[in-house]
Design a protein around this motif. Structure first.
Motif, PDB file in Angstrom:
ATOM      1  N   GLY A 111       0.791  -1.221   0.000  1.00  0.00           N
ATOM      2  CA  GLY A 111       0.000   0.000   0.000  1.00  0.00           C
ATOM      3  C   GLY A 111       0.824   1.270   0.000  1.00  0.00           C
ATOM      4  N   VAL A 112       2.114   1.146   0.269  1.00  0.00           N
ATOM      5  CA  VAL A 112       3.001   2.304   0.242  1.00  0.00           C
ATOM      6  C   VAL A 112       4.017   2.101  -0.879  1.00  0.00           C
ATOM      7  N   PRO A 113       4.032   2.979  -1.895  1.00  0.00           N
ATOM      8  CA  PRO A 113       4.976   2.820  -3.004  1.00  0.00           C
ATOM      9  C   PRO A 113       6.420   2.778  -2.504  1.00  0.00           C
ATOM     10  N   ASP A 114       7.224   1.922  -3.128  1.00  0.00           N
ATOM     11  CA  ASP A 114       8.604   1.732  -2.673  1.00  0.00           C
ATOM     12  C   ASP A 114       9.419   3.021  -2.724  1.00  0.00           C
ATOM     13  N   HIS A 115       9.148   3.876  -3.719  1.00  0.00           N
ATOM     14  CA  HIS A 115       9.971   5.081  -3.815  1.00  0.00           C
ATOM     15  C   HIS A 115       9.669   6.047  -2.669  1.00  0.00           C
ATOM     16  N   ILE A 116       8.480   5.947  -2.094  1.00  0.00           N
ATOM     17  CA  ILE A 116       8.154   6.767  -0.932  1.00  0.00           C
ATOM     18  C   ILE A 116       8.786   6.178   0.322  1.00  0.00           C
ATOM     19  N   SER A 117       8.630   4.878   0.496  1.00  0.00           N
ATOM     20  CA  SER A 117       9.166   4.248   1.703  1.00  0.00           C
ATOM     21  C   SER A 117      10.687   4.372   1.765  1.00  0.00           C
ATOM     22  N   LEU A 118      11.343   4.288   0.628  1.00  0.00           N
ATOM     23  CA  LEU A 118      12.801   4.390   0.613  1.00  0.00           C
ATOM     24  C   LEU A 118      13.270   5.828   0.780  1.00  0.00           C
TER      25      LEU A 118
END
Length: 358
Positions: free
Chosen positions: A80-87
């Motif tokens: 539910g959280v895009p990887d580019h945001i989480s990273l």
């Protein structure tokens, strides 16, 4: 007594489970050694925090973290959280904000049976990657043009500065001198295709090679490096690579040592102007979270790297000896290593071994 203040960010998925075991090991060592103690402050930042608050960490998160001697991170990533945001909004924010320009990744085989390659001994796989950690391909420079149209363009620009590249190379050469293995530094490049960034990289590597004439050097394109890591891993000692190339090749290296359950890592600010951050790099594995299946060895190995950085190499060595001894009883390991043990049981076993050899 030295009392260390440690910020703990367990993160998402299996992060909390493996973090508990890393903390357990550190607390065991502090009970055995009255000259060292740890105070842990926990922060619930991560993807689940993002889903509740719309941000990966507090707005003043970096300011809060500045006061600590080190940071322990468990894992980041959640459906539910895009990887580019989480990273970018947590991990890279800390790496870049605290100038943690060295990413250190040991690739070391502990037991021969965990290696997927034929006829390789423990001593054949023992290398360290020095990965540039704040610039390069992950600098975050770029953008979209004509977004959503048939003429849309995406731009991603790599950024390499002389200042940081020189310091990364310097760190690699100094590490090769201290390891006393092959006294060699291998540079990973792709200057045949990347005619600016990697030509620049090669030039600075050559300059440093001319200074450290007692250290052997070699330079391979990234595709050739991946092949040589499989064909002749014993030929590598210290490997220096850009952000992207180091990221990819160290996962290959983790496979050589038995899987991501062994993948320890450190994000280091060598000048100690800011706290350094220590994290296993196995990911959050949400599909097995809460089941007690996660291998905690990478987290425990990461705690060892933190102790080394803080100047307690003797305690770090005790952790490594205990991990190796724990690997001798396969039935009590986690399922990824062929056992039926739980995350908690593996942590308990390593702590018991630490107590016995202490």
């Amino acid at each position: 007594m030295k009392n260390y203040k440690i910020a703990v960010i367990p993160g998402d998925g299996i992060g909390i489970e493996v973090m508990n075991e890393g903390i357990k090991v550190l607390n065991t060592l502090s009970k055995l050694n009255k000259d060292i103690a740890f105070n842990f402050d926990w922060y619930d930042w991560g993807c689940e925090y993002y889903l509740k608050h719309g941000k990966m960490m507090d707005e003043d998160g970096l300011e809060k973290l500045k006061k600590y001697d080190a940071i322990l991170l468990g894992a980041v990533g959640f459906p539910g959280v895009p990887d580019h945001i989480s990273l970018r909004d947590l991990l890279l924010k800390i790496r870049q904000g605290f100038n943690q320009y060295i990413n250190l990744r040991p690739i070391k085989l502990l037991t021969a049976q965990d290696c997927p390659l034929k006829n390789k001994k423990v001593e054949d796989i023992d290398m360290v990657f020095v990965r540039e950690n704040t610039e390069g391909e992950y600098a975050g420079v770029g953008g979209f043009q004509r977004e959503g149209t048939k003429d849309e363009v995406a731009l991603q620009t790599s950024v390499f500065t002389r200042k940081t590249t020189e310091k990364v190379m310097e760190y690699a050469f100094q590490l090769a001198k201290s390891r006393k293995k092959l006294n060699k530094v291998t540079s990973v490049t792709k200057s045949n295709a990347l005619n600016y960034s990697m030509v620049f990289w090669d030039r600075i590597f050559k300059e440093k090679s001319n200074v450290y004439t007692d250290i052997k050097t070699e330079s391979f394109h990234v595709d050739a490096t991946s092949m040589y890591m499989l064909q002749r891993p014993e030929s590598f000692d210290v490997v220096v690579a850009s952000n992207l190339f180091g990221d990819i090749l160290t996962d290959l290296g983790a496979t050589l040592q038995g899987g991501l359950g062994f993948a320890a890592g450190a994000n280091i600010n060598p000048e100690r102007e800011y706290p350094s951050m220590f994290e296993p790099v196995h990911g959050s594995a949400p599909e097995i979270a809460g089941k007690g299946l996660a291998n905690p060895i990478a987290m425990i190995w990461t705690a060892k790297m933190m102790l080394d950085f803080l100047g307690h190499e003797d305690l770090g060595e005790r952790i490594m000896k205990s991990i190796v001894e724990a690997l001798n009883n396969r039935e009590k390991l986690t399922p990824d290593l062929g056992g039926s043990g739980t995350t908690n049981e593996v942590g308990d076993r390593i702590c018991k071994i630490i107590e016995n050899i202490g």
